[in-house]
Design an enzyme around this catalytic site. Structure first.
Site, PDB file in Angstrom:
ATOM      1  N   HIS A 117      24.766  48.111  45.495  1.00 23.81           N
ATOM      2  CA  HIS A 117      25.644  48.644  46.295  1.00 23.81           C
ATOM      3  C   HIS A 117      25.219  49.528  47.130  1.00 23.81           C
ATOM      4  O   HIS A 117      24.931  50.459  46.631  1.00 23.81           O
ATOM      5  CB  HIS A 117      26.633  48.704  46.133  1.00 23.81           C
ATOM      6  CG  HIS A 117      27.697  49.111  46.720  1.00 23.81           C
ATOM      7  ND1 HIS A 117      28.844  48.199  46.767  1.00 23.81           N
ATOM      8  CD2 HIS A 117      28.368  49.813  47.667  1.00 23.81           C
ATOM      9  CE1 HIS A 117      30.370  48.086  47.859  1.00 23.81           C
ATOM     10  NE2 HIS A 117      30.230  49.679  48.705  1.00 23.81           N
ATOM     11  N   ASP A 157      30.257  37.995  48.524  1.00 20.41           N
ATOM     12  CA  ASP A 157      30.651  38.800  48.379  1.00 20.41           C
ATOM     13  C   ASP A 157      32.495  38.534  47.609  1.00 20.41           C
ATOM     14  O   ASP A 157      33.602  39.290  48.284  1.00 20.41           O
ATOM     15  CB  ASP A 157      30.738  39.824  48.780  1.00 20.41           C
ATOM     16  CG  ASP A 157      31.299  41.651  48.179  1.00 20.41           C
ATOM     17  OD1 ASP A 157      31.466  41.397  46.694  1.00 20.41           O
ATOM     18  OD2 ASP A 157      30.956  42.213  48.741  1.00 20.41           O
ATOM     19  N   ASN A 207      31.009  44.319  37.417  1.00 19.53           N
ATOM     20  CA  ASN A 207      32.573  46.144  37.379  1.00 19.53           C
ATOM     21  C   ASN A 207      33.731  44.725  36.618  1.00 19.53           C
ATOM     22  O   ASN A 207      34.806  44.982  37.325  1.00 19.53           O
ATOM     23  CB  ASN A 207      32.717  45.727  39.020  1.00 19.53           C
ATOM     24  CG  ASN A 207      33.208  45.033  40.099  1.00 19.53           C
ATOM     25  OD1 ASN A 207      32.125  44.137  40.222  1.00 19.53           O
ATOM     26  ND2 ASN A 207      33.220  45.864  41.290  1.00 19.53           N
ATOM     27  N   HIS A 228      33.138  37.894  41.965  1.00 23.36           N
ATOM     28  CA  HIS A 228      33.637  38.778  41.580  1.00 23.36           C
ATOM     29  C   HIS A 228      35.002  38.165  40.543  1.00 23.36           C
ATOM     30  O   HIS A 228      35.935  38.024  41.550  1.00 23.36           O
ATOM     31  CB  HIS A 228      34.465  40.154  42.725  1.00 23.36           C
ATOM     32  CG  HIS A 228      33.193  41.316  42.925  1.00 23.36           C
ATOM     33  ND1 HIS A 228      32.348  42.092  42.066  1.00 23.36           N
ATOM     34  CD2 HIS A 228      32.592  40.747  43.465  1.00 23.36           C
ATOM     35  CE1 HIS A 228      32.102  42.683  42.694  1.00 23.36           C
ATOM     36  NE2 HIS A 228      31.142  41.972  43.512  1.00 23.36           N
ATOM     37  N   PHE A 229      34.356  37.068  40.237  1.00 22.29           N
ATOM     38  CA  PHE A 229      35.543  36.544  38.921  1.00 22.29           C
ATOM     39  C   PHE A 229      35.807  37.680  37.868  1.00 22.29           C
ATOM     40  O   PHE A 229      35.903  39.273  37.960  1.00 22.29           O
ATOM     41  CB  PHE A 229      34.807  35.422  38.308  1.00 22.29           C
ATOM     42  CG  PHE A 229      34.577  34.117  39.831  1.00 22.29           C
ATOM     43  CD1 PHE A 229      35.045  33.814  40.870  1.00 22.29           C
ATOM     44  CD2 PHE A 229      33.509  33.103  38.794  1.00 22.29           C
ATOM     45  CE1 PHE A 229      34.570  32.856  41.015  1.00 22.29           C
ATOM     46  CE2 PHE A 229      33.019  32.122  40.203  1.00 22.29           C
ATOM     47  CZ  PHE A 229      32.429  32.424  40.802  1.00 22.29           C
ATOM     48  N   ARG A 230      37.456  37.080  37.919  1.00 24.08           N
ATOM     49  CA  ARG A 230      38.492  38.703  37.142  1.00 24.08           C
ATOM     50  C   ARG A 230      38.407  38.511  36.337  1.00 24.08           C
ATOM     51  O   ARG A 230      39.226  38.997  35.238  1.00 24.08           O
ATOM     52  CB  ARG A 230      39.488  38.297  38.283  1.00 24.08           C
ATOM     53  CG  ARG A 230      40.247  38.426  39.216  1.00 24.08           C
ATOM     54  CD  ARG A 230      38.831  39.462  40.244  1.00 24.08           C
ATOM     55  NE  ARG A 230      39.728  40.509  41.218  1.00 24.08           N
ATOM     56  CZ  ARG A 230      38.236  40.912  42.175  1.00 24.08           C
ATOM     57  NH1 ARG A 230      37.607  41.605  41.729  1.00 24.08           N
ATOM     58  NH2 ARG A 230      39.247  40.726  42.975  1.00 24.08           N
ATOM     59  N   HIS A 274      26.478  36.601  45.043  1.00 19.70           N
ATOM     60  CA  HIS A 274      27.666  37.764  44.743  1.00 19.70           C
ATOM     61  C   HIS A 274      29.164  37.301  44.710  1.00 19.70           C
ATOM     62  O   HIS A 274      29.017  37.095  45.700  1.00 19.70           O
ATOM     63  CB  HIS A 274      26.563  38.611  45.976  1.00 19.70           C
ATOM     64  CG  HIS A 274      27.954  40.168  46.270  1.00 19.70           C
ATOM     65  ND1 HIS A 274      27.510  40.650  47.004  1.00 19.70           N
ATOM     66  CD2 HIS A 274      29.012  40.223  45.023  1.00 19.70           C
ATOM     67  CE1 HIS A 274      28.205  42.093  47.025  1.00 19.70           C
ATOM     68  NE2 HIS A 274      28.995  41.519  45.414  1.00 19.70           N
ATOM     69  N   HIS A 282      25.606  42.954  50.492  1.00 22.59           N
ATOM     70  CA  HIS A 282      26.425  42.983  51.839  1.00 22.59           C
ATOM     71  C   HIS A 282      25.666  43.531  52.948  1.00 22.59           C
ATOM     72  O   HIS A 282      26.555  44.537  53.018  1.00 22.59           O
ATOM     73  CB  HIS A 282      27.641  43.351  51.598  1.00 22.59           C
ATOM     74  CG  HIS A 282      27.915  44.370  50.526  1.00 22.59           C
ATOM     75  ND1 HIS A 282      26.851  45.610  49.774  1.00 22.59           N
ATOM     76  CD2 HIS A 282      28.651  44.447  49.465  1.00 22.59           C
ATOM     77  CE1 HIS A 282      27.606  45.840  49.394  1.00 22.59           C
ATOM     78  NE2 HIS A 282      28.903  45.466  48.450  1.00 22.59           N
ATOM     79  N   HIS A 342      41.529  39.260  45.615  1.00 23.07           N
ATOM     80  CA  HIS A 342      42.324  40.212  45.123  1.00 23.07           C
ATOM     81  C   HIS A 342      43.816  39.286  45.270  1.00 23.07           C
ATOM     82  O   HIS A 342      44.336  38.703  46.458  1.00 23.07           O
ATOM     83  CB  HIS A 342      42.696  41.126  45.316  1.00 23.07           C
ATOM     84  CG  HIS A 342      41.187  42.360  45.795  1.00 23.07           C
ATOM     85  ND1 HIS A 342      42.209  42.379  44.773  1.00 23.07           N
ATOM     86  CD2 HIS A 342      40.482  42.323  46.287  1.00 23.07           C
ATOM     87  CE1 HIS A 342      40.186  43.495  44.663  1.00 23.07           C
ATOM     88  NE2 HIS A 342      39.674  43.270  46.257  1.00 23.07           N
TER      89      HIS A 342
END
Ligand SMILES: [Zn+2]
Length: 454
Positions: free
Chosen positions: A194, A308, A110, A77-79, A75, A242, A312
């Site tokens: 989620h 996760d 996402n 989230h790269f950007r 899990h 999560h 940011h």
């Protein structure tokens, strides 16, 4: 592939086995415990055998360190694509993973645009190949049901958001869920969920602290969403992302569903900090909830741990609490923080290896996470005497912050990918050879049961 392997062996003469190129010797985590072994790695990067020294192969003795299977973080989230300037990329994020002992990441859909169709899948594959330090399994967000079978032949899994999140504005309504589960049921791919029910979020004018955020998105929102997951067809490979409470964990275990907990929900509470660096979805919970979840994890009742990772930028996290985005970085600290808990005696190594290495790889259908013949030689060398402190500035992520600033960590000394070093003496030495991978389930195999000791 079998043909090519046969040809190579035939060319090599009468030898019936592939050539052994490396032998790693030392105490290794094999069949559930640390034991002195010699691991023979063949020229295809697989573990050939665990046993005696082979003459002629390069032998590397790890001394007082230990050899562990590398971890899977299912899990992150790269950007890319669509991240703001200076944000994490697949290149930086996967180097952070390599340094943290993670050999495979599950990349969530996402992004901007979200991964919802073949064109956006192709775009993300192009961002991985030639740039990623470790392997990447791409999750897609299910869009048009008629397009799902085509997409399912390309991606590695699906992610369903039951609450709005960055990049996903409109989650399915409760009435739409049965049709969604049905459309995902026969695709043979893992489905991560989620699990928060936005109908349970309380009206809160301006949540300005982690405690107010927890009150706004309460545990009951998670518990209701998990109850709806238990109504999905059994043949779906459902997994709850999560999970934040021990009661949710009990419910998922009773229903036979897979789930993960994050290091931040296991180690931090809504009192750990006051600013937006501690804002995450689902929220950090009370100390009582946190310690109950940690106890369940420690007892082996949480099948999988995942970060996760949501790095940011410092500018975004410097906004007032109610305007700042939710999420914390974590792919590089996932294993080191928990290895430090093993060192301090608070966590069994066998519980950690099962949750961080073995089960996530099995759930994603990968020959990883176990030191066993036939598995890929994706291995770590960990020296428990090399204690370090987590420092946001020293992390590879360009976000340069972490909610775990100053926490004790044990970083892997070496990381092998297919028998080749990608981290040596704590430094990244790889060649961006990460690939996009898909599940390779044995026929008839079911979701790994979340029972302890499986
Ligand atoms: Zn996430």
């Amino acid at each position: 592939m079998p043909g090519a392997a046969r040809r190579r062996r035939a060319d090599a003469g009468p030898r019936s086995r592939p050539a052994i190129t490396l032998v790693l010797a030392g105490r290794a985590f094999v069949r559930g415990r640390l034991q002195p072994v010699e691991i023979a790695i063949d020229d295809s990067g697989r573990i050939d055998s665990i046993g005696k020294v082979r003459n002629g192969a390069v032998r590397h003795d790890v001394g007082d360190a230990v050899i562990l299977p590398a971890a899977t973080d299912m899990h992150v989230h790269f950007r890319e694509p669509g991240g703001p300037p200076g944000a994490e990329t697949i290149a930086t994020g996967t180097v952070g993973a390599a340094l943290g002992g993670v050999t495979l990441v599950g990349e969530m859909p996402n992004t901007r645009p979200p991964l919802t169709d073949v064109a956006s899948w192709q775009q993300k594959v192009g961002l991985v190949e030639g740039r990623a330090a470790v392997d990447v399994l791409l999750f897609a967000s299910p869009g048009d049901p008629r397009a799902l079978p085509t997409l399912a032949r390309r991606v590695g899994g699906f992610k369903v958001y039951l609450a709005p999140t960055t990049g996903i504005d409109r989650p399915p309504t409760p009435g739409e869920l049965p049709a969604l589960w049905e459309s995902l049921s026969d695709l043979g791919l893992p489905v991560s969920v989620h699990a928060e029910d936005p109908g349970r979020f309380t009206p809160e004018a301006r949540p300005l602290t982690p405690e107010a955020w927890n009150a706004h998105r309460p545990v009951s929102a998670e518990e209701d969403a998990i109850a709806s997951m238990t109504l999905a067809p059994q043949r779906l490979r459902l997994h709850a992302a999560h999970v934040t409470s021990a009661r949710s964990a009990d419910r998922l275990r009773a229903a036979g569903l897979s789930f993960e907990a994050t290091p931040h929900h296991l180690l931090l509470s809504d009192r750990s900090g006051t600013d937006a660096r501690f804002k995450v979805n689902p929220p950090l919970r009370t100390e009582a909830e946190r310690s109950a979840l940690w106890e369940a994890f420690r007892q082996g009742k949480v099948p999988i741990v995942a970060s996760d990772h949501a790095p940011h930028t410092p500018e975004a996290k410097a906004l007032p609490f109610d305007q700042a985005p939710s999420g914390v970085p974590g792919v590089e600290t996932l294993l080191p923080l928990l290895l430090a808990k093993v060192r301090s005696g608070e966590l069994d190594l066998s519980v950690l290896v099962a949750a961080a290495c073995d089960r996530p790889a099995r759930w994603l259908g990968q020959p990883l996470g176990r030191i066993a013949p036939g598995h890929r030689a994706n291995l770590l060398v960990v020296d428990f005497t090399r204690r370090a402190r987590v420092s946001g500035r020293q992390l590879r992520s360009p976000c340069e912050w972490t909610p775990f600033e100053g926490w004790e960590a044990i970083r892997p000394r070496e990381h092998y990918r297919d028998g080749e070093p990608i981290v040596r003496d704590g430094e990244y030495v790889g060649r961006s050879s990460g690939k996009v991978v898909r599940p390779e389930y044995a026929s008839g195999e079911t979701v790994p049961a979340p029972a302890p000791g499986d």
